[in-house]
Scaffold this motif. Structure first.
Motif, short mmCIF file in Angstrom:
data_model
loop_
_atom_site.label_atom_id
_atom_site.label_comp_id
_atom_site.label_asym_id
_atom_site.label_seq_id
_atom_site.Cartn_x
_atom_site.Cartn_y
_atom_site.Cartn_z
N SER A 1 -1.54 -27.32 -63.45
CA SER A 1 -0.17 -26.88 -63.15
C SER A 1 0.27 -25.78 -64.09
N LEU B 1 2.31 -26.14 -66.25
CA LEU B 1 3.73 -26.34 -66.53
C LEU B 1 4.02 -26.33 -68.03
N ASP C 1 9.88 -22.68 -65.49
CA ASP C 1 9.56 -23.53 -64.33
C ASP C 1 9.97 -24.98 -64.65
N ARG C 2 9.66 -25.39 -65.87
CA ARG C 2 10.04 -26.76 -66.28
C ARG C 2 11.56 -26.91 -66.28
N LEU D 1 12.76 -27.72 -62.86
CA LEU D 1 12.46 -29.12 -62.50
C LEU D 1 13.38 -30.07 -63.25
N ASP E 1 8.13 -34.84 -53.11
CA ASP E 1 7.43 -33.62 -53.50
C ASP E 1 6.60 -33.21 -52.28
N CYS F 1 2.53 -31.73 -52.07
CA CYS F 1 2.36 -32.11 -53.49
C CYS F 1 1.00 -31.73 -54.05
N VAL G 1 3.34 -32.10 -60.05
CA VAL G 1 4.80 -31.99 -60.10
C VAL G 1 5.44 -33.36 -59.84
N HIS H 1 5.22 -35.04 -63.08
CA HIS H 1 6.17 -34.47 -64.05
C HIS H 1 7.58 -35.01 -63.78
N TRP I 1 6.90 -27.07 -54.02
CA TRP I 1 6.40 -26.26 -55.14
C TRP I 1 5.18 -25.49 -54.66
#
Ligand code: SAM
Length: 212
Positions: A27, A29, A35-36, A39, A54, A57, A62, A65, A116
């Motif tokens: 990811s 992330l 991006d985080r 979210l 999601d 997915c 994600v 997360h 996402w």
């Protein structure tokens, strides 16, 4: 009813690459604070209000997360192989095979939805129907968070993650996606466009919208 060709193509491509996608496309992330942040905003907005789906997915990072942020998230993906990888990598979480264009979910049951990088294979002409389906499953005031590559072009992919595939991917103008969401019964609360990070070729767009 015959499935549209773009869905069959996406399923076939992601069934083919699923195991290697999970290995080769982490990811990232942890290196993407913006991006985080999006979210995290979604997590704050939905906390205590109900489940979050999601949609598209993939391997479920994600979904995981969001779960770590305290959100009761579950994943849905068109590709059985992606769902197998998600279940393997996140055995405590729920993942189901399905298309976000025809969700096996009741009306109004979700506090939030995330798509996402999963609307990127939906032809722009099909986007109003997709947003209508997401709108249907959200509770009034429920939230939608989208991530996608910004741009205005179709790219045909014939090789990815070490496999031959045949799949169209759309880079989308954020303003046009926002307009389509608004025309589909959403209020757009935030738009973020960030510069490309390492290994990214385009600006990345994030859109947060709410069912009205
Ligand atoms: C680029 S991957 C993104 C996966 C994951 N969200 C991520 O960020 O790594 C796109 C995913 O969307 C899924 N997908 C595409 N169209 C879909 C649809 N109509 N319904 C459900 N999943 C879909 C694909 O199978 C694939 O797993």
């Amino acid at each position: 009813m015959t499935e549209p060709a773009y869905l069959s193509a996406a399923r076939a491509a992601y069934d083919t690459v699923a195991v290697d996608y999970a290995k080769l496309a982490p990811s990232g992330l942890e290196t993407k604070p913006l991006d985080r942040a999006m979210l995290r905003v979604l997590a704050e907005l939905v906390r205590g209000a109900g489940p979050v789906a999601d949609l598209g997915c993939g391997p479920g990072h994600v979904t995981a997360h969001l779960h770590e942020l305290g959100v009761p998230a579950f994943g849905i993906d068109l590709s059985e192989e992606m769902i197998a990888v998600a279940r393997r990598d996140h055995p405590g979480l729920r993942f189901e095979v399905g298309s976000m264009t025809a969700l096996d979910l009741p009306d109004g049951g979700l506090a939030g939805t995330v798509a996402w990088y999963s609307i990127i294979h939906t032809p722009p002409g099909e986007m109003p129907a997709l947003f209508a389906e997401i709108h249907r499953v959200l509770a009034p005031g429920g939230h939608l968070l989208l991530a996608f590559q910004a741009g205005d072009e179709i790219r045909h992919l014939d090789h990815a993650y070490g496999h031959d595939i045949s799949l169209d991917a759309y880079r989308l103008p954020p303003e046009r996606v926002a307009e389509t969401a608004e025309q589909s019964g959403f209020a757009v609360d935030a738009r973020l466009v960030r510069e490309p990070g390492t290994l990214e070729k385009t600006r990345q767009a994030f859109l947060l919208a709410r069912k009205i």
